[in-house]
Design an enzyme around this catalytic site. Structure first.
Site, short mmCIF file in Angstrom:
data_model
loop_
_atom_site.label_atom_id
_atom_site.label_comp_id
_atom_site.label_asym_id
_atom_site.label_seq_id
_atom_site.Cartn_x
_atom_site.Cartn_y
_atom_site.Cartn_z
N SER A 140 0.85 -1.18 0.00
CA SER A 140 0.00 0.00 0.00
C SER A 140 0.89 1.23 0.00
CB SER A 140 -0.89 0.00 1.26
OG SER A 140 -1.50 1.26 1.45
N TYR A 153 -2.18 -0.30 10.59
CA TYR A 153 -2.11 -0.66 9.17
C TYR A 153 -0.79 -0.19 8.56
CZ TYR A 153 -3.55 -1.04 4.26
OH TYR A 153 -3.63 -1.36 2.92
#
Length: 289
Positions: A140, A153
């Protein structure tokens, strides 16, 4: 099985769902894994529409469960080869670091980091014996940039980036390539699974409540401009076809600009820009909106 074998984790939705179909259309026999096989009906229906149903096999797999991974490893022994692995299974959790429990951090890492490691270790003996293989890890932009309120995250994706760097160097001599896809914001259900935002950061008596609210407002404001997940599946297709051999592959609106900004601007300026965009003002360490 006479076809090349691909393994896709988290294939019941999002990037994994679309990538499974793309790989099957390339002629791969795809072992489409998911925690709950009952959620694979939509995938089978789409595979049937595309006339590749015979190339998609649903298999139960929880990447956080040692027993489930062991059963998966035993299944691979029957097949005896793996040509491509897409480590897609994951979820996003957030909240402010003071309020996120260690157990919440641990759960995030169990899926996004240790889950990847477990499945990768399962397939490596076959790829190494074959002298070829492709491992694609879904990272990501958060693996390169530490956004506020998302530290579980963000830290899991930073860990995945480091692991993948080492893995790429270790496996290159064996004919195995490792790729990191670094998506920006896309229309997937990544926030609909797992634990989402820790409840403490959403309570009005939290010292971070206004800050968390500003972040959520920014996320919601950008919902309409989220990218099409098919862009990521297209990248997986290009890697499978040997048309894209890069290690890091950033994809999505504004991603390359964000990475460039981090590379060339001083961090003090970056943080001012981010906080200004969120409408957060700071005066002698006290946050005010």
């Amino acid at each position: 099985m006479n076809h090349k074998i691909a393994v896709v984790t988290g294939s019941n939705s999002g990037f994994g769902f679309l990538s499974t179909l793309e790989l099957a259309q390339l002629g791969y026999t795809v072992i489409a894994t998911m925690r709950d096989p009952d959620k694979g009906n939509a995938l089978i229906q789409q595979a049937e529409k595309r006339k590749v149903k015979d190339l998609v096999q649903i298999l139960p797999l929880d990447v956080t469960s040692e027993a489930s991974v062991k059963a998966f490893a035993n299944y691979l022994k029957q097949i005896g080869r793996v040509d491509l692995l897409l480590n897609n299974a994951g979820y996003a959790s957030g909240g402010f670091s003071e309020e996120v429990t260690i157990n919440e951090y641990r759960n995030q890492f169990e899926t996004n980091v240790f889950g990847v490691m477990r499945i990768t270790q399962c397939v490596l003996p076959y790829m190494r014996k074959q002298g070829n293989g492709k491992i694609i890890n879904l990272s990501s932009i958060s693996g390169k940039f530490g956004f506020p309120g998302l530290s579980p995250y963000v830290s899991s994706k930073h860990a995945l980036e480091g692991y993948s760097e080492s893995l790429r160097l270790e496996l290159k001599p064996f004919g195995i390539t490792v790729h990191l896809i670094e998506p920006g914001s896309y229309r997937t259900n990544i926030w609909d699974t797992g634990k989402k935002i820790t409840p403490r950061s959403l309570e009005k008596n939290s010292p971070y409540y206004a800050y968390m609210k500003a972040i959520n407002n920014e996320i919601e404001a950008g919902a309409e401009s989220l990218g099409d997940p098919m862009e990521i599946a297209a990248v997986v297709r290009e890697i499978a076809l040997n048309r894209k051999n890069s290690f890091r592959i950033p994809v999505g609106k504004g991603v390359r600009l964000t990475l460039l900004m981090k590379a060339v601007l001083p961090w003090t300026l970056i943080e001012k820009l981010i906080l200004k965009k969120l409408g957060i003002n700071f005066d002698q360490g006290e946050g005010r909106t």
